[in-house]
Scaffold this motif. Structure first.
Motif, PDB file in Angstrom:
ATOM      1  N   THR A 115     -12.064  -0.988   1.894  1.00 22.78           N
ATOM      2  CA  THR A 115     -12.143  -0.540   3.288  1.00 22.78           C
ATOM      3  C   THR A 115     -13.515   0.018   3.650  1.00 22.78           C
ATOM      4  OG1 THR A 115     -11.324   1.686   2.756  1.00 22.78           O
ATOM      5  CG2 THR A 115      -9.679   0.015   3.346  1.00 22.78           C
ATOM      6  N   GLY A 116     -14.302   0.371   2.654  1.00 23.75           N
ATOM      7  CA  GLY A 116     -15.603   0.963   2.935  1.00 23.75           C
ATOM      8  C   GLY A 116     -15.536   2.420   3.337  1.00 23.75           C
ATOM      9  N   ARG A 117     -14.367   3.050   3.167  1.00 21.87           N
ATOM     10  CA  ARG A 117     -14.197   4.477   3.526  1.00 21.87           C
ATOM     11  C   ARG A 117     -13.987   5.304   2.307  1.00 21.87           C
ATOM     12  NH1 ARG A 117      -9.372   4.179   7.578  1.00 21.87           N
ATOM     13  NH2 ARG A 117      -9.565   2.004   7.957  1.00 21.87           N
ATOM     14  N   PHE A 154      -7.279   4.716  -5.330  1.00 20.35           N
ATOM     15  CA  PHE A 154      -8.134   5.257  -4.273  1.00 20.35           C
ATOM     16  C   PHE A 154      -9.525   4.625  -4.315  1.00 20.35           C
ATOM     17  CE2 PHE A 154      -5.552   9.432  -4.224  1.00 20.35           C
ATOM     18  CZ  PHE A 154      -4.756   8.969  -3.194  1.00 20.35           C
ATOM     19  N   GLU A 155     -10.076   4.490  -5.512  1.00 19.35           N
ATOM     20  CA  GLU A 155     -11.405   3.889  -5.663  1.00 19.35           C
ATOM     21  C   GLU A 155     -11.401   2.437  -5.179  1.00 19.35           C
ATOM     22  OE1 GLU A 155     -12.453   4.377  -9.781  1.00 19.35           O
ATOM     23  OE2 GLU A 155     -12.469   6.566  -9.609  1.00 19.35           O
ATOM     24  N   GLN A 202      -6.074   7.512  -8.979  1.00 20.16           N
ATOM     25  CA  GLN A 202      -7.524   7.578  -8.769  1.00 20.16           C
ATOM     26  C   GLN A 202      -8.121   6.177  -8.694  1.00 20.16           C
ATOM     27  OE1 GLN A 202      -9.274  10.291  -8.035  1.00 20.16           O
ATOM     28  NE2 GLN A 202     -11.059   8.998  -7.750  1.00 20.16           N
ATOM     29  N   LYS A 203      -7.716   5.283  -9.590  1.00 20.44           N
ATOM     30  CA  LYS A 203      -8.202   3.890  -9.563  1.00 20.44           C
ATOM     31  C   LYS A 203      -7.820   3.221  -8.245  1.00 20.44           C
ATOM     32  CE  LYS A 203      -9.884   2.871 -13.718  1.00 20.44           C
ATOM     33  NZ  LYS A 203     -11.279   2.567 -13.893  1.00 20.44           N
ATOM     34  N   MET A 220      -9.345   1.087  -3.015  1.00 21.23           N
ATOM     35  CA  MET A 220      -9.160   1.064  -1.567  1.00 21.23           C
ATOM     36  C   MET A 220     -10.457   1.423  -0.851  1.00 21.23           C
ATOM     37  SD  MET A 220      -6.254  -0.164  -1.211  1.00 21.23           S
ATOM     38  CE  MET A 220      -6.236  -0.122   0.557  1.00 21.23           C
ATOM     39  N   LYS A 221     -11.229   2.352  -1.437  1.00 22.77           N
ATOM     40  CA  LYS A 221     -12.518   2.735  -0.854  1.00 22.77           C
ATOM     41  C   LYS A 221     -13.460   1.524  -0.830  1.00 22.77           C
ATOM     42  CE  LYS A 221     -13.394   7.476  -1.757  1.00 22.77           C
ATOM     43  NZ  LYS A 221     -14.057   8.473  -2.555  1.00 22.77           N
ATOM     44  N   GLN A 222     -13.463   0.769  -1.916  1.00 25.86           N
ATOM     45  CA  GLN A 222     -14.336  -0.412  -1.997  1.00 25.86           C
ATOM     46  C   GLN A 222     -13.938  -1.464  -0.962  1.00 25.86           C
ATOM     47  OE1 GLN A 222     -14.087  -1.775  -6.029  1.00 25.86           O
ATOM     48  NE2 GLN A 222     -15.552  -0.270  -6.794  1.00 25.86           N
ATOM     49  N   TYR A 275       0.822  -1.206   0.000  1.00 20.15           N
ATOM     50  CA  TYR A 275       0.000   0.000   0.000  1.00 20.15           C
ATOM     51  C   TYR A 275       0.865   1.268   0.000  1.00 20.15           C
ATOM     52  CZ  TYR A 275      -3.170   3.606   1.710  1.00 20.15           C
ATOM     53  OH  TYR A 275      -3.886   4.764   1.847  1.00 20.15           O
TER      54      TYR A 275
END
Length: 176
Positions: free
Chosen positions: A174-176, A167-168, A164-165, A170-172, A139
């Motif tokens: 971690t849910g953040r 970050f997207e 950007q990909k 990681m958001k999916q 990471y």
């Protein structure tokens, strides 16, 4: 008054120039070969990526001192690998991509921003291969490489897109 010898010389010179221009037109440039090869990826499939990579290797053999074919070999190997993280070819392509990135880094005129982008992408693919095992391991490497690439060249579109990909993704996860 002209000398009788000068007319044949002028004609021979003109023919020679026309022939050399004709021969030059028959030898495509490195950029046109790369562009032509990349058009095959309009319909992206594993086979198309593998053909593209093989063709880029041939272009690289024709232009061994050029960075661009090497960059495309690494980039398309990583593109294949991120879309096909568990196929048998992926591991060898990732190894080759890593070696190619190291070769580019040693070349004069190499763009450090592009090198950081490719290296960040390599680590990102490793995370995609096994998020549970490699997420924490890579990471920081992904983040640092994209940040460095963008610090060196804020206009590096590939670095922006990949960051950007990431970050997207990681958001999916971690849910953040």
């Amino acid at each position: 008054m002209t000398f009788p010898i000068s007319k044949p010389r002028v004609i021979i010179l003109a023919i020679t120039l026309l022939l050399s221009a004709s021969i030059q037109a028959q030898h495509p440039t490195m950029q046109s070969l790369i562009d032509q090869t990349l058009t095959e990826l309009q319909q992206p499939s594993p086979e198309a990526f593998l053909r593209c990579i093989a063709t880029m290797k041939r272009i690289d053999a024709m232009f061994p001192d050029s960075i661009q074919p090497k960059h495309q070999i690494a980039l398309q190997s990583l593109n294949f690998s991120v879309m096909n993280p568990h196929t048998p070819q992926t591991e060898s392509l990732l190894t080759e991509a890593e070696q190619t990135i190291a070769k580019i880094e040693q070349m004069n005129g190499a763009d450090l921003s592009d090198i950081c982008t490719l290296r960040g992408y390599l680590y990102m693919v490793r995370i995609v291969q096994n998020p549970a095992q490699n997420g924490q391991r890579y990471y920081i490497d992904v983040m640092q490489n994209y940040e460095k690439a963008l610090k060196l060249n804020p206009d590096n579109l590939l670095a922006k897109q990949l960051q950007q990909k990431f970050f997207e993704g990681m958001k999916q996860v971690t849910g953040r």
